[in-house]
Design an enzyme around this catalytic site. Structure first.
Site, PDB file in Angstrom:
ATOM      1  N   ILE A  81      78.217  28.379-108.861  1.00  0.00           N
ATOM      2  CA  ILE A  81      77.115  28.318-107.639  1.00  0.00           C
ATOM      3  C   ILE A  81      75.458  28.103-107.967  1.00  0.00           C
ATOM      4  CG2 ILE A  81      76.783  29.167-105.438  1.00  0.00           C
ATOM      5  CD1 ILE A  81      79.180  30.966-105.703  1.00  0.00           C
ATOM      6  N   CYS A  82      75.449  27.211-107.414  1.00  0.00           N
ATOM      7  CA  CYS A  82      73.917  26.898-107.565  1.00  0.00           C
ATOM      8  C   CYS A  82      72.982  27.282-106.198  1.00  0.00           C
ATOM      9  CB  CYS A  82      73.437  25.398-107.780  1.00  0.00           C
ATOM     10  SG  CYS A  82      71.805  25.205-108.111  1.00  0.00           S
ATOM     11  N   VAL A  83      72.268  28.263-106.221  1.00  0.00           N
ATOM     12  CA  VAL A  83      71.635  28.586-104.909  1.00  0.00           C
ATOM     13  C   VAL A  83      70.509  29.493-105.528  1.00  0.00           C
ATOM     14  CG1 VAL A  83      73.088  30.889-104.778  1.00  0.00           C
ATOM     15  CG2 VAL A  83      71.665  29.937-102.697  1.00  0.00           C
TER      16      VAL A  83
END
Length: 155
Positions: free
Chosen positions: A94-96
């Site tokens: 996940i890219c956050v």
């Protein structure tokens, strides 16, 4: 895979145990936490697909992996359920921002989980790991939503 628990200082483990048990007892809306009694650094989570999104009706399993530098370093988040989303890579990473440059130790796991749930409501095509999902989101929301719904129904 070995547990990270033995790499963490006792005060961090205590903090983590407390936070995980609080999350289990009083989870954020639409989020269920499954503590791993064998390895407290392996936090398994199920997030309900938010209503009004292509993910509605889905149940997304994910996990947070806490490294030996936690809480100084953010946990890593991974979707275990296949999902068509601009900010989720092919192997579920996940890219956050909260898991990267915006991380602060005092934010805690609840904040991370709420942020990931918000990504399901409001994807961020700017920091895409899935280029195709990001492109469809920007160019043709209906097609994006249809693909996301389809994968939600399958998985």
């Amino acid at each position: 895979q070995t547990s990270n628990a033995e790499n963490l200082p006792p005060q961090t483990l205590r903090l983590l145990c407390r936070e995980v048990s609080l999350l289990s007892a009083d989870p954020p809306d639409g989020i269920k936490v499954f503590p791993n009694d064998e390895d407290v650094t392996d936090v398994q989570v199920a997030i309900e697909g938010p209503e009004g999104t292509p993910y509605a009706g889905g149940l997304f399993r994910m996990k947070l992996v806490l490294g030996k530098d936690f809480p100084a370093a953010p946990p890593k988040g991974f979707f275990l359920t296949k999902i068509f989303h601009p900010n989720v890579g092919p192997s579920g990473e996940i890219c956050v921002n909260v898991l990267k440059r915006d991380w602060r130790a005092e934010l805690g796991l609840r904040h991370v989980l709420l942020t990931i749930k918000c990504l399901l409501i409001q994807p961020n095509p700017e920091s895409a790991l899935n280029e195709e999902a990001a492109r469809l989101l920007l160019e043709d929301f209906e097609r994006f939503a249809a693909r996301a719904r389809l994968l939600t129904e399958i998985h």
